[in-house]
Design a protein around this motif. Structure first.
Motif, mmCIF file in Angstrom:
data_model
loop_
_atom_site.group_PDB
_atom_site.id
_atom_site.type_symbol
_atom_site.label_atom_id
_atom_site.label_comp_id
_atom_site.label_asym_id
_atom_site.label_seq_id
_atom_site.Cartn_x
_atom_site.Cartn_y
_atom_site.Cartn_z
ATOM 1 N N GLY A 1 6.688 3.089 2.123
ATOM 2 C CA GLY A 1 6.250 3.748 0.902
ATOM 3 C C GLY A 1 7.342 3.944 -0.135
ATOM 4 N N LEU B 1 4.879 5.222 -9.920
ATOM 5 C CA LEU B 1 3.630 5.463 -9.196
ATOM 6 C C LEU B 1 2.561 4.408 -9.461
ATOM 7 C CD1 LEU B 1 3.403 9.323 -9.663
ATOM 8 C CD2 LEU B 1 4.034 8.071 -7.594
ATOM 9 N N ASP C 1 1.089 4.663 0.632
ATOM 10 C CA ASP C 1 1.881 3.969 -0.383
ATOM 11 C C ASP C 1 3.020 4.847 -0.893
ATOM 12 O OD1 ASP C 1 0.083 1.855 -0.195
ATOM 13 O OD2 ASP C 1 -1.081 2.503 -1.935
ATOM 14 N N LEU C 2 2.840 6.136 -0.787
ATOM 15 C CA LEU C 2 3.855 7.076 -1.244
ATOM 16 C C LEU C 2 4.746 7.545 -0.098
ATOM 17 C CD1 LEU C 2 4.966 8.756 -3.602
ATOM 18 C CD2 LEU C 2 3.308 10.515 -2.998
ATOM 19 N N VAL D 1 0.906 2.979 -6.352
ATOM 20 C CA VAL D 1 0.505 3.944 -5.324
ATOM 21 C C VAL D 1 -0.994 4.211 -5.430
ATOM 22 C CG1 VAL D 1 0.792 6.300 -4.490
ATOM 23 C CG2 VAL D 1 2.780 5.010 -5.268
#
Length: 62
Positions: A26, A12, A20-21, A15
């Protein structure tokens, strides 16, 4: 399997936004692709299909 906090933190790290996730480029999509590649590689290794021609011939039969 338990994913450690350290591994999750590393994943992460970049992120910053929901995209971004979950976006098209992502982390979730990237993880899915990498996991599928790993599983496919394991299946091909176990079945002896290691050469591109073997894979093409197998697909032609299926």
């Amino acid at each position: 399997m338990i994913i450690s906090k350290e591994i999750l933190d590393e994943l992460l790290k970049g992120v910053e936004r929901p995209e971004d996730l979950l976006g098209d480029a992502g982390l979730m999509k990237e993880l899915k692709i990498k996991l599928m590649e790993r599983m496919l590689g394991a299946v091909l290794s176990c079945s002896g299909l290691t050469q591109p021609l073997d894979i093409l011939l197998c697909e032609a039969v299926v």
